[in-house]
Motif scaffolding. Structure first.
Motif, PDB file in Angstrom:
ATOM      1  N   PRO A 108       1.536 -13.085 -22.659  1.00 43.48           N
ATOM      2  CA  PRO A 108       1.924 -13.963 -22.893  1.00 43.48           C
ATOM      3  C   PRO A 108       1.312 -14.557 -23.795  1.00 43.48           C
ATOM      4  N   GLU A 109      -0.024 -13.416 -23.978  1.00 37.67           N
ATOM      5  CA  GLU A 109      -0.547 -14.670 -25.121  1.00 37.67           C
ATOM      6  C   GLU A 109      -0.237 -14.007 -26.333  1.00 37.67           C
ATOM      7  N   PHE A 110       0.797 -13.318 -26.402  1.00 39.12           N
ATOM      8  CA  PHE A 110       1.499 -13.657 -28.062  1.00 39.12           C
ATOM      9  C   PHE A 110       2.435 -14.754 -27.937  1.00 39.12           C
ATOM     10  N   LEU A 111       2.108 -15.506 -26.772  1.00 40.02           N
ATOM     11  CA  LEU A 111       2.811 -17.168 -27.928  1.00 40.02           C
ATOM     12  C   LEU A 111       1.846 -18.223 -28.313  1.00 40.02           C
ATOM     13  N   GLU A 112       0.648 -17.444 -28.407  1.00 40.05           N
ATOM     14  CA  GLU A 112      -0.183 -18.075 -29.367  1.00 40.05           C
ATOM     15  C   GLU A 112       0.315 -17.910 -30.993  1.00 40.05           C
ATOM     16  N   VAL A 113       0.784 -17.318 -31.224  1.00 40.30           N
ATOM     17  CA  VAL A 113       1.705 -17.095 -32.420  1.00 40.30           C
ATOM     18  C   VAL A 113       2.990 -17.874 -32.774  1.00 40.30           C
ATOM     19  N   PRO A 114       2.970 -18.937 -34.159  1.00 32.09           N
ATOM     20  CA  PRO A 114       4.249 -19.539 -33.419  1.00 32.09           C
ATOM     21  C   PRO A 114       5.204 -18.571 -33.340  1.00 32.09           C
ATOM     22  N   GLN A 115       6.782 -19.520 -32.904  1.00 33.96           N
ATOM     23  CA  GLN A 115       7.403 -18.707 -32.214  1.00 33.96           C
ATOM     24  C   GLN A 115       8.312 -18.409 -32.974  1.00 33.96           C
ATOM     25  N   GLU A 116       8.747 -19.504 -34.497  1.00 25.62           N
ATOM     26  CA  GLU A 116       8.987 -18.950 -35.371  1.00 25.62           C
ATOM     27  C   GLU A 116       8.636 -17.019 -35.696  1.00 25.62           C
ATOM     28  N   CYS A 117       7.733 -16.638 -35.676  1.00 28.06           N
ATOM     29  CA  CYS A 117       7.122 -15.264 -36.246  1.00 28.06           C
ATOM     30  C   CYS A 117       7.416 -14.183 -35.006  1.00 28.06           C
ATOM     31  N   ASP A 142       1.526  -7.441 -34.789  1.00 28.01           N
ATOM     32  CA  ASP A 142       1.840  -7.681 -35.942  1.00 28.01           C
ATOM     33  C   ASP A 142       1.485  -8.857 -36.699  1.00 28.01           C
ATOM     34  N   ALA A 143       2.433  -9.298 -36.288  1.00 26.63           N
ATOM     35  CA  ALA A 143       2.365 -10.981 -36.545  1.00 26.63           C
ATOM     36  C   ALA A 143       1.397 -11.237 -36.093  1.00 26.63           C
ATOM     37  N   LYS A 144       0.325 -11.435 -34.663  1.00 24.65           N
ATOM     38  CA  LYS A 144      -0.806 -11.825 -34.246  1.00 24.65           C
ATOM     39  C   LYS A 144      -1.625 -11.567 -35.175  1.00 24.65           C
ATOM     40  N   PHE A 145      -1.823 -10.025 -35.677  1.00 24.31           N
ATOM     41  CA  PHE A 145      -3.183 -10.215 -36.716  1.00 24.31           C
ATOM     42  C   PHE A 145      -2.882 -11.201 -38.031  1.00 24.31           C
ATOM     43  N   PHE A 146      -1.750 -10.761 -38.194  1.00 20.78           N
ATOM     44  CA  PHE A 146      -0.897 -11.645 -39.521  1.00 20.78           C
ATOM     45  C   PHE A 146      -1.654 -13.630 -39.752  1.00 20.78           C
ATOM     46  N   PHE A 147      -1.093 -13.888 -38.453  1.00 24.43           N
ATOM     47  CA  PHE A 147      -1.561 -15.020 -38.721  1.00 24.43           C
ATOM     48  C   PHE A 147      -2.968 -15.438 -38.095  1.00 24.43           C
ATOM     49  N   ASP A 148      -3.735 -14.490 -36.945  1.00 25.29           N
ATOM     50  CA  ASP A 148      -5.115 -14.940 -36.891  1.00 25.29           C
ATOM     51  C   ASP A 148      -5.518 -14.290 -38.690  1.00 25.29           C
ATOM     52  N   GLN A 149      -5.572 -13.647 -39.428  1.00 18.70           N
ATOM     53  CA  GLN A 149      -6.350 -13.065 -40.663  1.00 18.70           C
ATOM     54  C   GLN A 149      -5.725 -14.347 -41.240  1.00 18.70           C
ATOM     55  N   ASP A 150      -4.918 -14.812 -42.030  1.00 19.39           N
ATOM     56  CA  ASP A 150      -4.217 -15.782 -42.520  1.00 19.39           C
ATOM     57  C   ASP A 150      -5.116 -17.468 -42.276  1.00 19.39           C
ATOM     58  N   ASN A 152      13.701  -7.069 -36.639  1.00 17.82           N
ATOM     59  CA  ASN A 152      13.391  -5.951 -36.666  1.00 17.82           C
ATOM     60  C   ASN A 152      13.571  -4.634 -35.535  1.00 17.82           C
ATOM     61  N   GLN A 153      13.944  -5.543 -33.915  1.00 17.26           N
ATOM     62  CA  GLN A 153      14.521  -4.908 -32.561  1.00 17.26           C
ATOM     63  C   GLN A 153      15.602  -5.264 -32.309  1.00 17.26           C
ATOM     64  N   LYS A 154      16.600  -6.082 -32.957  1.00 12.77           N
ATOM     65  CA  LYS A 154      17.655  -6.462 -32.637  1.00 12.77           C
ATOM     66  C   LYS A 154      17.899  -7.480 -31.262  1.00 12.77           C
ATOM     67  N   TYR A 155      16.549  -7.581 -30.568  1.00 17.53           N
ATOM     68  CA  TYR A 155      16.350  -8.518 -29.653  1.00 17.53           C
ATOM     69  C   TYR A 155      16.813  -9.643 -29.033  1.00 17.53           C
ATOM     70  N   PHE A 156      17.416 -10.569 -28.159  1.00 21.11           N
ATOM     71  CA  PHE A 156      17.546 -12.155 -28.228  1.00 21.11           C
ATOM     72  C   PHE A 156      16.798 -12.477 -26.904  1.00 21.11           C
ATOM     73  N   GLU A 172       5.272 -10.391 -45.047  1.00 25.88           N
ATOM     74  CA  GLU A 172       5.961  -8.943 -44.611  1.00 25.88           C
ATOM     75  C   GLU A 172       7.863  -9.961 -43.401  1.00 25.88           C
ATOM     76  N   PHE A 173       7.403 -11.400 -43.833  1.00 25.34           N
ATOM     77  CA  PHE A 173       8.391 -12.125 -43.598  1.00 25.34           C
ATOM     78  C   PHE A 173       9.011 -12.903 -44.810  1.00 25.34           C
ATOM     79  N   PRO A 174       9.599 -12.956 -45.310  1.00 30.27           N
ATOM     80  CA  PRO A 174       9.492 -13.997 -46.662  1.00 30.27           C
ATOM     81  C   PRO A 174      10.418 -15.032 -46.212  1.00 30.27           C
ATOM     82  N   GLU A 175      10.975 -14.653 -44.796  1.00 29.80           N
ATOM     83  CA  GLU A 175      11.804 -15.875 -44.573  1.00 29.80           C
ATOM     84  C   GLU A 175      11.121 -16.802 -44.210  1.00 29.80           C
TER      85      GLU A 175
END
Length: 740
Positions: free
Chosen positions: A292-301, A354-362, A309-313, A431-434
């Motif tokens: 659940p702690e990963f939910l601190e990252v914006p959900q779009e990321c 990785d997404a959480k790291f990028f978000f925290d660093q930015d 990357n994983q083709k998950y839903f 990492e994610f230009p979109e």
């Protein structure tokens, strides 16, 4: 002649998933069409496409084993060439007949069997023959070759035939095959009979392969063309139909989400669903989760990394917020799925970390601190850096905001525009230009810049596509308009215009975005004025096509300096381009070509008025007087065009001699008071309705008055009267465009 159903399958290595559906549909449609062309299939024959990760197949109904014979009347040669003066066959005629299989043992009888058509020198000899219908063996071979040739293959592979290809005339290791993926099997069944066709170094049979791991039988033998899909499902553990497999995945996704509870639903993404459908042969949807702690990252990321990357839903809750659960579409169905679930959870965890790291660093650096770095990012070698572009966008946004909301809005628009591109230098967008724009909004909120600025940064790319939502607040509208206008004027200024289906800078989308914002937001902006403002911000600067100044070694000069000045002709080109996009959009909305042409012919500068003008034109066109007035308006326009000099709408009453012209002048003055009041109120419908009273006077004028009078003064006055009429009739739209 009896018919049977036909089944053709190419068994290959894993096909490119994003192209699979298109490949399957093309294979079936071309194969069926080729069979129809040769008379082996009829207009009522139905082609069903099958496409799975390792096969392309087509099932065609009502296919003949042999096409019907056809009588053909074939032109041979002119009579003067085929017959002598006394009507005997010439050697050329006999040779031609022999080549067609005709009996020439009795030349006289052969000539008597011919037909003559035409007259004189055009008279020719025709041979009435019976063309044998093609057999299925021959016709299917041709159809299969053509279906393979016409496949919309995204990228062709070249591979060598296997040494045991069963074709002795090929040299193993030397003969190359070109196809989307290496082919390993070919099935061709007409009913229960194998059709001995060949393709890609393979000879057709009745056996194929099923699921790599879960097939009940290997190989899978297809007993009959109609048993293909069911046999593959039962013996091969494969759902051959793309549509059926897609529907099964969608059903399982909904079922698993319901099992999770809490109103959860899988994210809707048709492209992802198509891609996953192309990756599995027998889908099995499983529920996985992450911390659940990963939910601190914006959900779009998180959503993007799971989808791309994983083709998950990802699973969303009832409020549309991301949960820590996601759905995996597996290609295997083990009795105990825990290993599959655990493996997917282990795979996704580093991606989310990785997404959480990028978000925290930015977030350690404010957006404003990144703005100067944009000077080192090349936007276009003829238009400078992103930093220079940001300055131009800010200036345009400031000018637009000043008109819409005064100094307060201008300050906000200026700030949002300066920061709008700053997230291009963040790790997350790298990492994610979109996510450009979206992340800028999150970081602006973190920096305490307020919701208006954050939303404007997030929305300034909108609308990104047809049907996309527009910016949510006035600041965002100003910045989004400025961003699109700068792109249009800049790209047109350096000659980067769209051509055909090529539009690498999405200028059509930018133009439609400008149109939608001006109309749907009902903005009181003059199109010509904001385009002129957009051109002015480019000024006379010189940009470099090589390193930016900060990157140029000390003492050296930038490479290839290019002076860029927006040519005065650029603005009309951009304006016409925008009107073209507006015209197409309005026609798609249901307006007729005449209605659209009538309104846009006047090039209304406030696009927010276009809808009201169209409504007025539609109401006017329904009036009984409209056809006559539109025709008269067209006639008036033609007369004025032929005048020796430009005619001014000025009338001298003392020169009105004929009763009809006096009556028209009086009617015009009476109508003008009503029409002008409606125009001042913005009531375009009332303005045009008032013109109906002019029908009688206009008709009488053209019946009774000679415009080109011998007296120059009378002629000039009558032309002035027509110019006044023309001006009154064409304030809302060019009514001549409504003439039949």
């Amino acid at each position: 002649m009896t018919t049977k159903n036909l089944l053709v399958e190419l068994f290959v290595e894993e096909l490119p998933p994003k192209a699979l559906k298109k490949l399957g549909d093309a294979f079936a449609s071309v194969l069926c069409e080729q069979l129809r062309t040769q008379g082996l299939a009829s207009a009522s024959s139905v082609a069903t496409a099958y496409a799975s990760p390792r096969r392309l197949a087509a099932h065609v109904t009502h296919v003949r084993s042999k096409a019907q014979d056809q009588a053909v009347l074939q032109k041979l040669m002119p009579v003067s060439v085929g017959l002598t003066a006394d009507g005997q066959a010439t050697p050329a005629l006999l040779k031609k007949l022999a080549s067609l299989g005709a009996d020439v043992s009795d030349p006289a009888a052969a000539v008597a069997a011919l037909k003559r058509q035409g007259q004189g020198k055009a008279e020719a000899l025709f041979y009435d023959s019976l063309v044998k219908g093609v057999t299925l063996d021959v016709g299917l071979q041709k159809a299969l070759d053509e279906a393979i040739r016409q496949l919309p293959i995204p990228k062709v592979m070249t591979y060598q035939l296997d040494t045991d290809c069963g074709m002795p005339h090929f040299l193993p290791g030397w003969t190359s095959v070109h196809f989307v993926r290496p082919a390993h099997g070919l099935v061709a069944l007409h009913g229960d009979t194998v059709v001995p066709v060949k393709a890609l170094g393979l000879t057709a049979g009745n056996a194929t392969q099923g699921h790599r791991f879960e097939a009940a039988k290997t190989p899978v033998v297809i007993a009959h063309a109609d048993a293909y899909a069911q046999t593959l499902r039962d013996d091969g553990a494969v759902i051959a139909s793309f549509a059926e497999r897609r529907g099964e995945i969608a059903r399982q996704l909904a079922a698993r989400a319901a099992e999770v509870g809490g109103g959860c639903r899988p994210i809707e993404d048709d492209a992802l669903l198509d891609e996953v459908t192309a990756l599995v042969e027998r889908p099995n949807v499983l529920v996985c989760q992450f911390e659940p702690e990963f939910l601190e990252v914006p959900q779009e990321c998180l959503i993007l990394t799971m989808k791309a990357n994983q083709k998950y839903f990802p699973l969303l809750d009832a409020q549309g917020k991301l949960t820590n659960k996601f759905l995996v579409v597996s290609n295997i169905s083990p009795a105990d799925p825990s290993a599959v679930i655990g493996g997917n959870e282990r795979v996704v965890r580093p991606r989310l970390a990785d997404a959480k790291f990028f978000f925290d660093q930015d977030r350690k650096r404010p957006l404003e601190s990144r703005v100067l770095g944009l000077a080192k990012v090349v936007y276009h070698n003829k238009l400078g850096s992103q930093g220079e572009r940001v300055e131009r966008v800010s200036a345009i946004a400031r000018a637009i905001a000043q008109q819409l909301g005064g100094e307060a809005l201008a300050r906000q628009a200026d700030q949002a525009a300066l920061l709008a591109k700053a997230d291009l230098l963040t790790d997350m967008v790298g990492e994610f230009p979109e996510l450009q724009g979206i992340m800028g909004g999150y970081y602006a909120r973190h920096d305490g810049l307020g919701n208006d600025i954050a939303e404007a940064i997030e929305d300034h790319y909108k609308p990104r596509f047809a049907g996309d939502e527009l910016p949510r607040n006035p600041v965002g509208v100003c910045v989004a308009l400025a961003d699109k206008l700068e792109t249009l004027v800049g790209m047109f200024g350096i000659g980067n215009l769209p051509s055909g289906d090529k539009d690498p800078f999405a200028l059509r989308r930018h133009a439609l975005g400008v149109v939608r914002m001006l109309i749907e937001k009902d903005l009181p902006l003059d199109l010509g004025q904001i385009l002129a403002t957009s051109a002015e911000v480019f000024g006379e600067r010189v940009f470099t096509s090589g390193p930016m100044p900060s990157e140029t070694p000390e003492g050296s000069i930038g490479i290839g300096s290019i002076g860029v000045k927006i040519d005065p002709e650029t603005i009309p080109k951009v304006r016409d381009f925008i009107y073209d996009r507006l015209s197409g959009s309005l026609r798609e909305q249901g307006y007729s070509a005449q209605e659209v042409d009538a309104v846009l012919a006047l090039r209304p500068q406030r696009l927010s008025e276009v809808a009201r003008r169209l409504a007025a034109v539609r109401t006017f066109a329904a009036l009984p007087e409209a056809p006559a007035l539109a025709a008269a308006n067209k006639r008036v326009g033609n007369i004025l065009k032929k005048a020796d000099a430009e005619v001014q709408p000025v009338v001298r009453p003392e020169l009105l001699k004929e009763p009809a012209e006096t009556a028209l002048h009086a009617a015009l003055e009476q109508v003008a008071s009503v029409a002008d009041a409606a125009w001042a109120d913005g009531d375009y419908t009332a303005n045009l309705k008032a013109l109906a009273a002019l029908k009688g006077p206009v008709d009488a004028f053209f019946d009774q008055v000679m415009v080109n009078a011998d007296d120059p003064a009378l002629k000039a006055n009558r032309l002035g009267l027509l110019a006044t009429l023309h001006q009154a009739m064409n304030r809302v739209a060019d009514l001549s465009r409504l003439a039949a």
